[in-house]
Write a protein that holds these residues in place. Structure first.
Motif, PDB file in Angstrom:
ATOM      1  N   PHE A 151       0.851  -1.194   0.000  1.00 61.79           N
ATOM      2  CA  PHE A 151       0.000   0.000   0.000  1.00 61.79           C
ATOM      3  C   PHE A 151       0.883   1.239   0.000  1.00 61.79           C
ATOM      4  O   PHE A 151       1.831   1.344   0.768  1.00 61.79           O
ATOM      5  N   GLU A 152       0.557   2.198  -0.862  1.00 65.73           N
ATOM      6  CA  GLU A 152       1.271   3.476  -0.881  1.00 65.73           C
ATOM      7  C   GLU A 152       0.698   4.392   0.198  1.00 65.73           C
ATOM      8  O   GLU A 152      -0.508   4.393   0.453  1.00 65.73           O
ATOM      9  N   LEU A 153       1.558   5.166   0.802  1.00 69.14           N
ATOM     10  CA  LEU A 153       1.123   6.139   1.799  1.00 69.14           C
ATOM     11  C   LEU A 153       0.675   7.418   1.094  1.00 69.14           C
ATOM     12  O   LEU A 153       1.300   7.854   0.130  1.00 69.14           O
ATOM     13  N   SER A 154      -0.398   8.006   1.593  1.00 71.56           N
ATOM     14  CA  SER A 154      -0.871   9.284   1.051  1.00 71.56           C
ATOM     15  C   SER A 154      -0.101  10.430   1.686  1.00 71.56           C
ATOM     16  O   SER A 154       0.337  10.348   2.836  1.00 71.56           O
ATOM     17  N   TRP A 155       0.054  11.510   0.938  1.00 68.03           N
ATOM     18  CA  TRP A 155       0.832  12.670   1.345  1.00 68.03           C
ATOM     19  C   TRP A 155      -0.080  13.759   1.888  1.00 68.03           C
ATOM     20  O   TRP A 155      -1.135  14.049   1.315  1.00 68.03           O
ATOM     21  N   TYR A 156       0.336  14.376   3.004  1.00 65.44           N
ATOM     22  CA  TYR A 156      -0.395  15.504   3.597  1.00 65.44           C
ATOM     23  C   TYR A 156       0.609  16.579   4.006  1.00 65.44           C
ATOM     24  O   TYR A 156       1.668  16.277   4.556  1.00 65.44           O
ATOM     25  N   ALA A 157       0.249  17.827   3.768  1.00 65.55           N
ATOM     26  CA  ALA A 157       1.052  18.953   4.245  1.00 65.55           C
ATOM     27  C   ALA A 157       0.860  19.080   5.758  1.00 65.55           C
ATOM     28  O   ALA A 157      -0.155  18.628   6.301  1.00 65.55           O
ATOM     29  N   ASN A 158       1.807  19.711   6.433  1.00 65.35           N
ATOM     30  CA  ASN A 158       1.698  19.770   7.895  1.00 65.35           C
ATOM     31  C   ASN A 158       0.444  20.518   8.365  1.00 65.35           C
ATOM     32  O   ASN A 158      -0.123  20.179   9.400  1.00 65.35           O
TER      33      ASN A 158
END
Length: 168
Positions: A151-158
């Motif tokens: 599974f790929e991890l999703s990206w989030y800004a701080n």
């Protein structure tokens, strides 16, 4: 230096509540592109590929933290941190890519957060329960860990962390 800190949703909540992770537990163990990681990752020497390898090692570390934290969501969490070089100690003697952070991670140093989506939760739950046995060489447990790594991890800004936590 960009480092990848294995974490849990509990640790993300600590970051939101207090503005820092690790105020009571430094040094923090994280992963980065170190000499041993460069040597091990012989397939490619592109910085982006090496960074992804360090992030993947941190995601595996997150499984250990999830296993130990009954209150955390069953998702891998990696915090990408821009740490001052002086505050990072390379510890390739522990394992490839390992670094230790001398100071807590503050919100301003967080470049991004990488988190599993909800569809990964059953697989991550099984992998977290199997990670210690996998580390000790059990092939069946390693398969469960490998499944989670698919599974790929999703990206989030701080600045998106509070909204992310509200959805868990």
């Amino acid at each position: 230096m960009r480092v990848y800190l294995p974490a849990t949703t509990t640790m993300l909540q600590e970051l939101v509540d207090t503005g820092a992770i690790g105020t009571d537990a430094t040094p923090l163990t994280a992963f980065a592109v170190t000499p041993a990681l460069r040597e091990w990752y012989v397939d490619d020497d592109e910085e982006e590929e090496l960074e992804y390898a360090a992030l993947s090692e941190a995601a595996r570390g997150s499984l250990r933290l999830v296993d130990a934290d009954d209150t955390a969501a069953r998702r891998r969490v990696v915090v990408a941190v821009d740490a001052p070089d002086a505050g990072v100690e390379i510890r390739d003697d522990l394992d490839r890519g390992v670094v230790q952070l001398a100071d807590p991670v503050v919100t301003a140093a967080v470049a991004s957060v990488h988190v599993d989506d909800d569809d990964a939760e059953p697989t991550v739950t099984a992998a977290a329960e199997a990670i210690i046995a996998a580390d000790l060489g059990d092939a069946g447990s390693q398969e469960r860990v490998d499944d989670a790594e698919g599974f790929e991890l999703s990206w989030y800004a701080n600045q998106e962390i509070p909204a992310l936590l509200a959805t868990l």
